[in-house]
Design a protein around this motif. Structure first.
Motif, PDB file in Angstrom:
ATOM      1  N   GLY A  19     -24.366  50.441  72.984  1.00 13.30           N
ATOM      2  CA  GLY A  19     -23.744  51.246  73.688  1.00 13.30           C
ATOM      3  C   GLY A  19     -22.643  52.220  73.500  1.00 13.30           C
ATOM      4  N   CYS A  20     -21.457  52.104  73.371  1.00 19.74           N
ATOM      5  CA  CYS A  20     -20.799  52.990  73.572  1.00 19.74           C
ATOM      6  C   CYS A  20     -20.364  53.356  71.316  1.00 19.74           C
ATOM      7  N   ASP A  21     -20.303  52.344  71.070  1.00 20.32           N
ATOM      8  CA  ASP A  21     -19.200  52.509  69.929  1.00 20.32           C
ATOM      9  C   ASP A  21     -20.741  52.653  69.094  1.00 20.32           C
ATOM     10  N   ILE A  22     -21.874  52.003  69.166  1.00 18.63           N
ATOM     11  CA  ILE A  22     -23.200  51.932  68.329  1.00 18.63           C
ATOM     12  C   ILE A  22     -23.943  52.926  68.127  1.00 18.63           C
ATOM     13  N   THR A  23     -23.568  53.876  69.618  1.00 22.35           N
ATOM     14  CA  THR A  23     -24.269  55.556  69.573  1.00 22.35           C
ATOM     15  C   THR A  23     -23.584  56.276  68.599  1.00 22.35           C
ATOM     16  N   VAL A  58     -21.277  58.520  75.601  1.00 22.32           N
ATOM     17  CA  VAL A  58     -22.814  58.698  75.347  1.00 22.32           C
ATOM     18  C   VAL A  58     -23.384  59.555  75.734  1.00 22.32           C
ATOM     19  N   VAL A  59     -23.002  60.395  77.054  1.00 26.31           N
ATOM     20  CA  VAL A  59     -23.529  61.669  77.314  1.00 26.31           C
ATOM     21  C   VAL A  59     -23.298  62.839  76.482  1.00 26.31           C
ATOM     22  N   GLY A  60     -22.450  62.529  75.871  1.00 30.35           N
ATOM     23  CA  GLY A  60     -21.365  63.663  74.925  1.00 30.35           C
ATOM     24  C   GLY A  60     -21.947  63.530  73.439  1.00 30.35           C
ATOM     25  N   VAL A  61     -22.910  62.546  72.774  1.00 31.05           N
ATOM     26  CA  VAL A  61     -23.377  62.625  71.904  1.00 31.05           C
ATOM     27  C   VAL A  61     -24.903  63.065  72.369  1.00 31.05           C
ATOM     28  N   PHE A  62     -25.495  62.738  73.206  1.00 32.05           N
ATOM     29  CA  PHE A  62     -27.045  63.395  73.110  1.00 32.05           C
ATOM     30  C   PHE A  62     -27.262  64.857  73.776  1.00 32.05           C
ATOM     31  N   ARG A  63     -26.160  65.933  74.661  1.00 32.26           N
ATOM     32  CA  ARG A  63     -25.755  67.075  74.573  1.00 32.26           C
ATOM     33  C   ARG A  63     -25.954  67.379  73.458  1.00 32.26           C
ATOM     34  N   GLU A  64     -25.021  67.069  72.359  1.00 34.70           N
ATOM     35  CA  GLU A  64     -24.269  67.541  70.712  1.00 34.70           C
ATOM     36  C   GLU A  64     -25.890  67.211  70.369  1.00 34.70           C
ATOM     37  N   LEU A  65     -26.804  66.386  70.342  1.00 36.32           N
ATOM     38  CA  LEU A  65     -28.365  66.537  69.680  1.00 36.32           C
ATOM     39  C   LEU A  65     -29.008  67.163  70.749  1.00 36.32           C
ATOM     40  N   GLY A  66     -28.669  68.039  71.721  1.00 36.24           N
ATOM     41  CA  GLY A  66     -29.725  69.007  72.259  1.00 36.24           C
ATOM     42  C   GLY A  66     -30.819  67.941  72.936  1.00 36.24           C
ATOM     43  N   VAL A  67     -30.867  66.749  72.991  1.00 34.50           N
ATOM     44  CA  VAL A  67     -31.757  66.125  73.390  1.00 34.50           C
ATOM     45  C   VAL A  67     -31.835  66.183  74.888  1.00 34.50           C
ATOM     46  N   GLU A  68     -33.061  65.792  75.175  1.00 36.73           N
ATOM     47  CA  GLU A  68     -33.320  65.476  76.891  1.00 36.73           C
ATOM     48  C   GLU A  68     -33.286  63.955  77.123  1.00 36.73           C
TER      49      GLU A  68
END
Lengths: 80, 109
Positions: free
Chosen positions: B84-88, B37-47
């Motif tokens: 959770g992770c799957d949905i994100t 999940v952290v990886g997804v938001f990092r990829e989006l460049g979102v705080e």
């Protein structure tokens, strides 16, 4: 104590009438699973509600972490 | 007390566009699903605001009670629990997550 994929499939299919469930043990340790569930009952519902329908069938197993992880893919028959 | 945690969670998810209740920290996740999940938001460049449910007393049960959801991580966007992770990951793959995040960030400006 391990769970069997067949137990999980049966619980889902009886808990969500008309559904078909295919479950895999991801690690061979009987506690990390992946379930693909196809059900007309998911129609019109957002992902979080669909997942809740499935998670809601295993309250004790999830609470005690007898099921440590249950990865879900939820589809209606019409969805790819 | 447990009611304090419920109130704390409510204000956290309302104050921040993206909140992730996770095991461990973004720097040191303690579980693969939380790391994903952290990886997804990092990829989006979102705080995003991250809460380590292992580090804070009562949070692990509190967040599960708040959402009536049995597992960690749990993700909120724009004050709404998305799953959770799957949905994100699924929402990220479909592009739906980006739209939700953009709207939530814009609303907070």
């Amino acid at each position: 104590m391990r769970m069997l994929t067949r137990e999980i499939e049966e619980r889902i299919e009886s808990g969500i009438p008309g559904s078909r469930a295919a479950v895999r043990d991801l690690t061979g340790t009987g506690d990390h699973f992946e379930a693909v569930v196809v059900a007309e009952a998911f129609a019109g519902r957002p992902l979080v509600a669909r997942h809740q329908m499935v998670y809601g069938l295993f309250p004790e197993e999830l609470r005690t972490e007898r099921i440590h992880a249950l990865k879900l893919t939820t589809r209606t028959p019409g969805e790819s | 007390m447990s009611e304090d945690i419920q109130a704390k969670i409510k204000s956290e998810v309302e104050a921040n566009p993206v909140v992730v209740y996770m095991k461990g920290t973004p720097m040191f996740p303690q579980c693969g699903f939380s790391a994903a999940v952290v990886g997804v938001f990092r990829e989006l460049g979102v705080e995003f605001h991250a809460v380590d449910v292992l580090g804070e007393d009562g949070y692990r049960d509190g967040i599960k009670r708040f959402t009536n959801w049995p597992t960690i991580p749990q993700v909120f966007v724009g004050g709404q629990f998305i799953g959770g992770c799957d949905i994100t990951r699924e929402m990220y793959a479909s592009g739906e997550l980006q739209k939700m995040v953009e709207a939530a960030v814009a609303a907070k400006r």
